[in-house]
Design a protein around this motif. Sequence first.
Motif, mmCIF file in Angstrom:
data_model
loop_
_atom_site.group_PDB
_atom_site.id
_atom_site.type_symbol
_atom_site.label_atom_id
_atom_site.label_comp_id
_atom_site.label_asym_id
_atom_site.label_seq_id
_atom_site.Cartn_x
_atom_site.Cartn_y
_atom_site.Cartn_z
ATOM 1 N N PHE A 7 0.854 -1.177 0.000
ATOM 2 C CA PHE A 7 0.000 0.000 0.000
ATOM 3 C C PHE A 7 0.894 1.233 0.000
ATOM 4 O O PHE A 7 2.003 1.186 0.538
ATOM 5 N N PRO A 8 0.424 2.338 -0.576
ATOM 6 C CA PRO A 8 1.260 3.536 -0.593
ATOM 7 C C PRO A 8 1.419 4.115 0.810
ATOM 8 O O PRO A 8 0.470 4.106 1.595
ATOM 9 N N ALA A 9 2.631 4.588 1.127
ATOM 10 C CA ALA A 9 2.886 5.219 2.431
ATOM 11 C C ALA A 9 3.640 6.518 2.199
ATOM 12 O O ALA A 9 4.722 6.730 2.739
ATOM 13 N N GLY A 10 3.066 7.381 1.371
ATOM 14 C CA GLY A 10 3.753 8.616 0.986
ATOM 15 C C GLY A 10 4.543 8.378 -0.285
ATOM 16 O O GLY A 10 4.662 7.244 -0.758
ATOM 17 N N GLU A 11 5.131 9.460 -0.796
ATOM 18 C CA GLU A 11 5.838 9.397 -2.076
ATOM 19 C C GLU A 11 6.988 8.366 -2.015
ATOM 20 O O GLU A 11 7.894 8.491 -1.197
ATOM 21 N N GLY A 12 6.921 7.349 -2.868
ATOM 22 C CA GLY A 12 8.022 6.388 -2.931
ATOM 23 C C GLY A 12 8.261 5.633 -1.639
ATOM 24 O O GLY A 12 9.401 5.308 -1.298
ATOM 25 N N ARG A 13 7.193 5.357 -0.886
ATOM 26 C CA ARG A 13 7.320 4.521 0.318
ATOM 27 C C ARG A 13 6.118 3.589 0.367
ATOM 28 O O ARG A 13 5.040 3.926 -0.116
ATOM 29 N N TYR A 14 6.296 2.453 1.010
ATOM 30 C CA TYR A 14 5.271 1.419 0.914
ATOM 31 C C TYR A 14 5.007 0.770 2.262
ATOM 32 O O TYR A 14 5.864 0.737 3.133
ATOM 33 N N ALA B 202 12.816 8.338 4.739
ATOM 34 C CA ALA B 202 12.012 9.500 4.350
ATOM 35 C C ALA B 202 11.315 9.247 3.013
ATOM 36 O O ALA B 202 11.615 8.274 2.313
ATOM 37 N N GLU B 203 10.414 10.143 2.647
ATOM 38 C CA GLU B 203 9.723 10.002 1.359
ATOM 39 C C GLU B 203 10.752 9.938 0.238
ATOM 40 O O GLU B 203 11.801 10.576 0.298
ATOM 41 N N GLY B 204 10.447 9.123 -0.745
ATOM 42 C CA GLY B 204 11.358 8.964 -1.871
ATOM 43 C C GLY B 204 12.436 7.917 -1.646
ATOM 44 O O GLY B 204 13.214 7.616 -2.542
ATOM 45 N N SER B 205 12.499 7.343 -0.432
ATOM 46 C CA SER B 205 13.570 6.386 -0.134
ATOM 47 C C SER B 205 13.296 4.996 -0.677
ATOM 48 O O SER B 205 14.193 4.164 -0.745
ATOM 49 N N GLY B 206 12.044 4.721 -1.046
ATOM 50 C CA GLY B 206 11.700 3.358 -1.470
ATOM 51 C C GLY B 206 11.500 2.413 -0.292
ATOM 52 O O GLY B 206 11.341 1.205 -0.458
ATOM 53 N N ALA B 207 11.511 2.956 0.925
ATOM 54 C CA ALA B 207 11.403 2.109 2.123
ATOM 55 C C ALA B 207 10.078 1.338 2.155
ATOM 56 O O ALA B 207 9.055 1.809 1.651
ATOM 57 N N LEU C 120 21.224 0.694 2.308
ATOM 58 C CA LEU C 120 22.315 1.358 3.020
ATOM 59 C C LEU C 120 22.562 2.754 2.464
ATOM 60 O O LEU C 120 22.835 3.694 3.213
ATOM 61 N N ALA C 121 22.449 2.889 1.149
ATOM 62 C CA ALA C 121 22.752 4.179 0.520
ATOM 63 C C ALA C 121 21.814 5.278 1.011
ATOM 64 O O ALA C 121 22.132 6.463 0.904
ATOM 65 N N ASN C 122 20.646 4.909 1.560
ATOM 66 C CA ASN C 122 19.712 5.903 2.094
ATOM 67 C C ASN C 122 20.101 6.408 3.476
ATOM 68 O O ASN C 122 19.514 7.371 3.973
ATOM 69 N N VAL C 123 21.038 5.734 4.135
ATOM 70 C CA VAL C 123 21.420 6.148 5.487
ATOM 71 C C VAL C 123 22.329 7.373 5.358
ATOM 72 O O VAL C 123 23.363 7.313 4.694
ATOM 73 N N PRO C 124 21.932 8.515 5.939
ATOM 74 C CA PRO C 124 22.660 9.767 5.680
ATOM 75 C C PRO C 124 24.145 9.704 6.023
ATOM 76 O O PRO C 124 24.941 10.315 5.346
#
Length: 611
Positions: free
Chosen positions: A56-63, A334-339, A399-403
């Motif tokens: 299900f969608p959970a914000g932009e680019g998150r599920y 965050a949004e856009g992370s694909g999480a 991992l690449a999403n971790v700041p």
Amino acid sequence: MVDVDRVLDEAGLKNPHVREYVTYWAGITEPDRVEVVNASDDARLVAEALEAGELFPAGEGRYYSRSYFKDTARSEERTIVATSKPDDRGVYNNWRDAEEMTAGQLERMRGQSKGKTMYVVPYLMAPPGSPLEQYAAGVELTDNRPVVLHMIRMARVGTHHLDDLADPATFVRAVHVTGDLENLGQGTPDDQRYFVTVADQRTILHFGSSYGGNALLGKIAHGLRQACYDGRASGVFLAEQFMLLGITDKQTGQKWHVCGGFPSASGKTNLAMTLAPDAMGDRYHVDFYGDDIAWLWVNQDDGRVYGMNPEFGVFGVAKDTNELTNPTALDSIAEGSGAIFTNVAYNPDTHEVWWEGRTPEPPVDVTGWEDWKGDRIAERDEGDLSPWAHPNSRFTTTLANVPNVADDFEAPAGVPIDAIIFGGRTRDREPLVRAITDLAEGVYDGLTLGAEATFAADGLDGQLRYDPMSMRPFLAYGEGDYAAHWLEIIGAATDPPIFAHVNWFQKDPDDGHFLWPGYRENLRPLLWLVRHKDGEVAGRETPVGTIPTLEELDLTGLDIPTEDLDRILGLDLDRWRQEMGFREEHLQQFDRLPEAIWNAHRRVAQALDEA
Ligand code: GTP
Ligand code: SPV
Ligand code: MN
């Protein structure tokens, strides 16, 4: 029947061993379709999963996803290591005969993918070019699309990882069949589930789940259990449930790498992601490498232990993740992370997610909100205080999403390790940090790692649930041989890391408050440790290792009562002497425990007696 050859031809999968494996298992599980997966298929597979109601969608680019309500965690009792060598039996690995378990799994899996797609997921559990690459390649076959989407985030996925295998037959065969989740008798005497690693055949056969370590086979089953076995069989490496981080002193440019094990749900993800350098005058920078698995080996050129995280993503505990405890984790999802969020609470109207500890109180307006099972909060019985999110609900991100992921997190050579730490949840006895220089005493300390049972009645007498090196659920062979392998691998280093035991969880015996603020402040004892290793701070020697003096620990900006500091830097000798008795019983269970470990135990016991 699916034309497997045609599918593999179209995907350009030429390796004859892979082709034979896929064809064989398609014949057993009888899927309607077979599909070969590359990471570049992610957007299409996400769209299909949204369409099918699996995500299900959970914000932009998150599920958001839910697992079946009886399928929300690893099942240790149903997890088996099978080999053809009875000597591989340990206390914790649920050893069984390979032939018998393989035959049983074959029958359980037969015809179980009818009507479904079998996804062929080639993956690599290592940065490409790693010296351990030959142990890292695998092909997961799964009949579950959300599992594929998790694998793409958690492992390096793509057919090209199979192109230049040193030996084309050397890859882990990892078969996952979901099964009819509503009719598997989970937790009853009639349980149908089995999660089997046939370690000496490098074959993983998991049946009866679509959740986490039961289903994403690259992570726990290959990255820990199979790799644990391979590490010893090759004599080359250790595979451990360890986090891995780097600390840089910006004034001197010096960099240290620390790895270490805490039992599941005891703080690895938090430690690796969230240390707060800004809290200490911005002098330090902390890099994230990994939060759950490290493979360790010795580099013959410089005699140092090297470590790398074989994973590509993080499968982190959601509970209590918030701006204060772990802001880094929030940024990484965050949004856009694909999480992907699993089993947290969800609002299908607003596409928001929530879990206990995300905010101090749950959303005030409960309109639309559903708990992790999909039941509407607004329709709850009055007085129903059950959590909105499952306690083991998780987030999945790369991992690449971790700041603060390290610039060199994919360095094929890994990074040199300065310190190996062990830590459990212990409300008393264990000080904040004690450093151990002797190899056998360090390995002994890891073998006697444990955590208190969390429920109230247990552990009142201070007895731990021992969890050697935090590997209890993932050990592939006997504990005595495991200890010997540790001594051999780390013993081969001419410039070895220092060991340490840490504890963030000591409590005031009267009012139960945590004596140490924990979380972001845990950088402070780690800095003491690496400075101690470098000979800059001496500490205070005790029977169980070297403990920082109050002056040596940087406490700038913290406001901790003196009596609390005295307690976390002190030793309760009576409790320690009692603990030595428990340890003796614990170690006695292990066959072939090296004499060096027994000697370490006796040395510590004698020093405590004389103290
Ligand atoms: P697995 O992924 O299951 O292997 O768990 P993990 O070891 O990565 O544990 P994680 O970091 O997710 O932490 C588990 C729980 O411990 C969370 O609820 C955290 O909030 C809590 N926790 C982590 N670090 C600290 C700390 O320093 N102090 C206190 N009091 N709690 C902590
Ligand atoms: C653990 O349980 O230690 C995990 C989660 O890291 S799982 O992948 O489900 O095993
Ligand atoms: Mn873990």
